[in-house]
Motif scaffolding. Structure first.
Motif, PDB file in Angstrom:
ATOM      1  N   GLU A 142      18.817  -1.904 -35.831  1.00 51.88           N
ATOM      2  CA  GLU A 142      18.913  -1.920 -34.485  1.00 51.88           C
ATOM      3  C   GLU A 142      20.194  -2.202 -33.562  1.00 51.88           C
ATOM      4  O   GLU A 142      20.793  -1.557 -32.713  1.00 51.88           O
ATOM      5  N   ASN A 143      20.863  -3.222 -34.194  1.00 51.73           N
ATOM      6  CA  ASN A 143      21.890  -3.645 -33.624  1.00 51.73           C
ATOM      7  C   ASN A 143      22.961  -2.715 -33.938  1.00 51.73           C
ATOM      8  O   ASN A 143      23.963  -2.425 -33.068  1.00 51.73           O
ATOM      9  N   TYR A 144      23.199  -2.075 -34.928  1.00 51.25           N
ATOM     10  CA  TYR A 144      24.060  -0.925 -35.320  1.00 51.25           C
ATOM     11  C   TYR A 144      23.780   0.229 -34.507  1.00 51.25           C
ATOM     12  O   TYR A 144      24.882   0.821 -33.903  1.00 51.25           O
ATOM     13  N   LEU A 145      22.689   0.639 -34.428  1.00 52.67           N
ATOM     14  CA  LEU A 145      22.447   1.803 -33.592  1.00 52.67           C
ATOM     15  C   LEU A 145      22.717   1.519 -32.041  1.00 52.67           C
ATOM     16  O   LEU A 145      23.178   2.710 -31.464  1.00 52.67           O
ATOM     17  N   LYS A 146      22.371   0.469 -31.687  1.00 52.73           N
ATOM     18  CA  LYS A 146      22.603   0.143 -30.347  1.00 52.73           C
ATOM     19  C   LYS A 146      24.021   0.038 -29.896  1.00 52.73           C
ATOM     20  O   LYS A 146      24.674   0.513 -28.843  1.00 52.73           O
ATOM     21  N   TYR A 147      24.750  -0.417 -30.867  1.00 50.46           N
ATOM     22  CA  TYR A 147      26.309  -0.719 -30.900  1.00 50.46           C
ATOM     23  C   TYR A 147      26.952   0.801 -30.929  1.00 50.46           C
ATOM     24  O   TYR A 147      27.789   1.017 -29.961  1.00 50.46           O
ATOM     25  N   ILE A 148      26.272   1.758 -31.558  1.00 49.15           N
ATOM     26  CA  ILE A 148      26.972   3.193 -31.575  1.00 49.15           C
ATOM     27  C   ILE A 148      26.698   3.540 -30.159  1.00 49.15           C
ATOM     28  O   ILE A 148      27.714   4.170 -29.558  1.00 49.15           O
ATOM     29  N   GLU A 149      25.539   3.564 -29.741  1.00 50.46           N
ATOM     30  CA  GLU A 149      25.339   3.973 -28.254  1.00 50.46           C
ATOM     31  C   GLU A 149      26.274   3.350 -27.241  1.00 50.46           C
ATOM     32  O   GLU A 149      26.899   4.108 -26.585  1.00 50.46           O
ATOM     33  N   ASN A 150      26.485   2.107 -27.299  1.00 52.16           N
ATOM     34  CA  ASN A 150      27.210   1.427 -26.297  1.00 52.16           C
ATOM     35  C   ASN A 150      28.938   2.197 -26.595  1.00 52.16           C
ATOM     36  O   ASN A 150      29.558   2.177 -25.587  1.00 52.16           O
ATOM     37  N   CYS A 151      29.322   2.062 -27.822  1.00 55.93           N
ATOM     38  CA  CYS A 151      30.598   2.670 -28.164  1.00 55.93           C
ATOM     39  C   CYS A 151      30.700   3.920 -27.328  1.00 55.93           C
ATOM     40  O   CYS A 151      31.582   4.313 -26.755  1.00 55.93           O
ATOM     41  N   ARG A 152      29.976   4.902 -27.851  1.00 55.13           N
ATOM     42  CA  ARG A 152      29.782   6.194 -26.983  1.00 55.13           C
ATOM     43  C   ARG A 152      29.913   6.068 -25.972  1.00 55.13           C
ATOM     44  O   ARG A 152      30.446   7.088 -25.201  1.00 55.13           O
ATOM     45  N   SER A 153      28.982   5.299 -25.203  1.00 49.63           N
ATOM     46  CA  SER A 153      28.850   5.140 -23.645  1.00 49.63           C
ATOM     47  C   SER A 153      30.053   4.747 -22.895  1.00 49.63           C
ATOM     48  O   SER A 153      30.708   5.040 -21.901  1.00 49.63           O
ATOM     49  N   VAL A 154      31.239   4.271 -23.581  1.00 51.25           N
ATOM     50  CA  VAL A 154      32.439   3.773 -23.108  1.00 51.25           C
ATOM     51  C   VAL A 154      33.665   4.703 -23.553  1.00 51.25           C
ATOM     52  O   VAL A 154      34.633   4.529 -23.513  1.00 51.25           O
ATOM     53  N   GLY A 155      33.202   6.048 -24.209  1.00 48.02           N
ATOM     54  CA  GLY A 155      34.288   6.980 -24.568  1.00 48.02           C
ATOM     55  C   GLY A 155      34.660   6.821 -25.986  1.00 48.02           C
ATOM     56  O   GLY A 155      35.782   7.457 -26.435  1.00 48.02           O
ATOM     57  N   ILE A 156      34.167   5.939 -26.789  1.00 46.79           N
ATOM     58  CA  ILE A 156      34.840   5.760 -28.251  1.00 46.79           C
ATOM     59  C   ILE A 156      33.883   6.967 -29.225  1.00 46.79           C
ATOM     60  O   ILE A 156      32.922   6.873 -29.075  1.00 46.79           O
ATOM     61  N   LYS A 157      34.841   7.725 -29.638  1.00 42.56           N
ATOM     62  CA  LYS A 157      34.392   9.067 -30.170  1.00 42.56           C
ATOM     63  C   LYS A 157      34.527   8.777 -31.888  1.00 42.56           C
ATOM     64  O   LYS A 157      33.996   9.794 -32.559  1.00 42.56           O
ATOM     65  N   VAL A 158      35.160   7.993 -32.292  1.00 46.23           N
ATOM     66  CA  VAL A 158      35.602   8.013 -33.641  1.00 46.23           C
ATOM     67  C   VAL A 158      34.494   7.713 -34.602  1.00 46.23           C
ATOM     68  O   VAL A 158      33.375   7.036 -34.264  1.00 46.23           O
ATOM     69  N   PRO A 159      34.505   8.149 -36.016  1.00 44.19           N
ATOM     70  CA  PRO A 159      33.284   7.440 -36.757  1.00 44.19           C
ATOM     71  C   PRO A 159      33.178   6.026 -36.978  1.00 44.19           C
ATOM     72  O   PRO A 159      34.263   5.205 -36.683  1.00 44.19           O
ATOM     73  N   ILE A 160      31.871   5.310 -36.909  1.00 47.58           N
ATOM     74  CA  ILE A 160      31.752   4.017 -37.014  1.00 47.58           C
ATOM     75  C   ILE A 160      30.897   3.897 -38.417  1.00 47.58           C
ATOM     76  O   ILE A 160      29.825   4.066 -38.455  1.00 47.58           O
ATOM     77  N   ILE A 161      31.590   3.005 -39.239  1.00 49.40           N
ATOM     78  CA  ILE A 161      31.097   3.018 -40.557  1.00 49.40           C
ATOM     79  C   ILE A 161      30.310   1.661 -40.557  1.00 49.40           C
ATOM     80  O   ILE A 161      30.914   0.631 -40.383  1.00 49.40           O
ATOM     81  N   PRO A 162      29.027   1.655 -41.113  1.00 51.40           N
ATOM     82  CA  PRO A 162      28.347   0.317 -41.073  1.00 51.40           C
ATOM     83  C   PRO A 162      28.719  -0.565 -42.227  1.00 51.40           C
ATOM     84  O   PRO A 162      29.060   0.184 -43.364  1.00 51.40           O
ATOM     85  N   GLY A 163      28.790  -1.955 -42.056  1.00 50.48           N
ATOM     86  CA  GLY A 163      29.234  -2.716 -43.244  1.00 50.48           C
ATOM     87  C   GLY A 163      27.795  -3.504 -43.782  1.00 50.48           C
ATOM     88  O   GLY A 163      27.092  -3.980 -42.643  1.00 50.48           O
ATOM     89  N   LEU A 164      27.460  -3.256 -44.833  1.00 51.44           N
ATOM     90  CA  LEU A 164      26.435  -4.193 -45.454  1.00 51.44           C
ATOM     91  C   LEU A 164      26.757  -4.925 -46.521  1.00 51.44           C
ATOM     92  O   LEU A 164      27.617  -4.749 -47.415  1.00 51.44           O
ATOM     93  N   LYS A 165      26.008  -6.179 -46.602  1.00 54.69           N
ATOM     94  CA  LYS A 165      25.982  -7.101 -47.636  1.00 54.69           C
ATOM     95  C   LYS A 165      24.541  -7.633 -47.939  1.00 54.69           C
ATOM     96  O   LYS A 165      24.061  -8.058 -46.915  1.00 54.69           O
ATOM     97  N   PRO A 166      24.179  -7.780 -49.168  1.00 54.25           N
ATOM     98  CA  PRO A 166      22.787  -8.180 -49.260  1.00 54.25           C
ATOM     99  C   PRO A 166      22.997  -9.705 -49.444  1.00 54.25           C
ATOM    100  O   PRO A 166      23.712 -10.270 -49.894  1.00 54.25           O
ATOM    101  N   ILE A 167      21.848 -10.566 -49.173  1.00 49.99           N
ATOM    102  CA  ILE A 167      21.929 -11.921 -49.420  1.00 49.99           C
ATOM    103  C   ILE A 167      21.590 -11.999 -50.867  1.00 49.99           C
ATOM    104  O   ILE A 167      20.631 -11.290 -51.291  1.00 49.99           O
ATOM    105  N   THR A 168      22.296 -12.857 -51.505  1.00 42.87           N
ATOM    106  CA  THR A 168      21.873 -12.901 -52.932  1.00 42.87           C
ATOM    107  C   THR A 168      21.555 -14.356 -53.503  1.00 42.87           C
ATOM    108  O   THR A 168      21.392 -14.535 -54.618  1.00 42.87           O
ATOM    109  N   LYS A 169      21.835 -15.336 -52.325  1.00 46.20           N
ATOM    110  CA  LYS A 169      21.569 -16.761 -52.729  1.00 46.20           C
ATOM    111  C   LYS A 169      21.031 -17.409 -51.695  1.00 46.20           C
ATOM    112  O   LYS A 169      21.008 -17.073 -50.644  1.00 46.20           O
ATOM    113  N   LEU A 170      20.053 -18.443 -51.864  1.00 48.81           N
ATOM    114  CA  LEU A 170      19.365 -19.125 -50.860  1.00 48.81           C
ATOM    115  C   LEU A 170      20.352 -19.645 -49.924  1.00 48.81           C
ATOM    116  O   LEU A 170      19.925 -19.721 -48.496  1.00 48.81           O
TER     117      LEU A 170
END
Ligand code: FAD
Length: 318
Positions: free
Chosen positions: A217-245
């Protein structure tokens, strides 16, 4: 190929990319190849290689006094990019930071990249060094990523620092910049952070890669916010799994990000790192499938050298 051209040529199909760290000084390029070989199955069009500024360490002398020395633990970003391009025939994206570089050194680094046929760069400011409580630019260096973007933009027009150069060769860099769905930790609020991001795009950046996040939801909202201020470029999501406690505490502390409650609850039930890794992998798989469905151009995985985890994820997603 430029990152933006890789995205265009995929015609809406979500692609995968991996970010790797140079090995610790003294390491061998084979450690990079051993890590990347299994990931090539997923056909990443490009691989990002991080840049690591020198750090201060304190060494105790026989007299008992501590001596402050500066070392770079992970040099080799540009060499590794070239090795990747030669071995796999795909593109490599070196990260270039403001920290530790004068503007002349930056220009020379960009000239080297250009001569090596590397025409992608992720332009970043860099963080404060250990034992410094805020980012301090190099004397004669850039204070913000936007200044680096502008310098690259000038070279793309054939403008160099030496103004005696007329008809200078125009470089052809495709420039990525960082974006923060949960706000950069130094920004006073999300709106101001977004304005600074917009300024980087207006200065010529071609695409954005986001900081890691665990709530789509954070990413999707962020895209919405970026588009609303006129940012049109691709926005690539960065992902990292938790692997340790212990990452439940360390990741928010280091990267200034939040975990969603459901993920915290699931990880908190785990007794071992192996259990936490299973939960982390499954979470990232679900996140990835959702982001693919939502039309993310590329899923960018922060591998931090952990191949088996990303092979397990990519097998389920691509
Ligand atoms: P900037 O865009 O310069 O922003 C920094 C802060 O200053 C923000 O709070 C912004 O809102 C504010 N700001 C921007 N412009 C102005 C202005 N004109 N006036 C006042 N405030 C302003 N670090 C590394 O050292 N090596 C890496 O390889 C690396 N790779 C990364 C890859 C990704 C995808 C990401 C998301 C981060 C990476 N980082 C890396 C970390 C990055 O260097 C830090 O997050 C750093 O704190 C900010 O970098 P930036 O490029 O976003 O900075």
């Amino acid at each position: 190929m430029k990152v933006t051209d890789c995205i265009k040529s995929a015609k809406g199909k979500t692609q995968v990319s991996f970010e790797i760290l140079p090995p610790l000084k003294g390491g061998h390029i084979s450690s990079i190849f051993n890590m990347l070989d299994p990931l090539m199955e997923f056909k990443p069009p490009f691989i990002d290689v991080t840049y690591h500024r020198e750090e201060y360490i304190y060494k105790q002398r026989p007299s008992g006094y501590y001596e402050k020395t500066s070392i770079r633990k992970r040099p080799g970003t540009v060499g590794i990019c070239t090795a990747i391009m030669n071995k796999y025939g795909i593109d490599a994206v070196p990260h270039l930071i403001c920290g530790g570089f004068t503007i002349e050194e930056t220009e020379n680094a960009l000239i080297d990249l250009n001569f090596l046929g590397i025409n992608n760069v992720l332009a970043l400011r860099g963080d404060a060094r250990k034992f410094e409580n805020r980012f301090v630019p190099q004397d004669g260096g850039h204070p913000y990523a936007i200044d680096l973007v502008k310098q690259i933009g000038a070279m793309n027009k054939g403008e160099y620092l030496d103004q005696n150069i007329v008809n200078g060769q125009k470089t052809d860099f495709c420039v990525g910049v960082a974006g923060y769905p949960e706000k950069h930790f130094e920004a006073p609020n999300p709106e101001v952070d977004l304005q600074f991001l917009k300024a980087k795009i207006d200065a010529g950046a071609d695409y954005i890669v986001t900081q890691m996040f665990w709530d789509n939801e954070n990413y999707l909202k962020y895209i919405e916010n970026c588009r609303s201020v006129g940012i049109k470029v691709p926005i690539i999501p960065g992902l990292k799994p938790i692997t340790k406690l212990r990452q439940l505490q360390s990741i928010p502390r280091i990267f200034h990000v939040n975990f969603p409650n459901d993920l915290v609850k699931e990880i908190s039930k785990c007794k071992t790192d192996a259990d936490a890794r299973e939960v982390g992998i499954e979470w990232t798989v679900q996140q990835s499938l959702e982001l693919k469905k939502a039309g993310a151009p590329v899923l960018h995985y922060y591998t931090m050298g952990d191949v088996s985890t990303f092979t397990a994820i990519a097998k389920k997603v691509f």
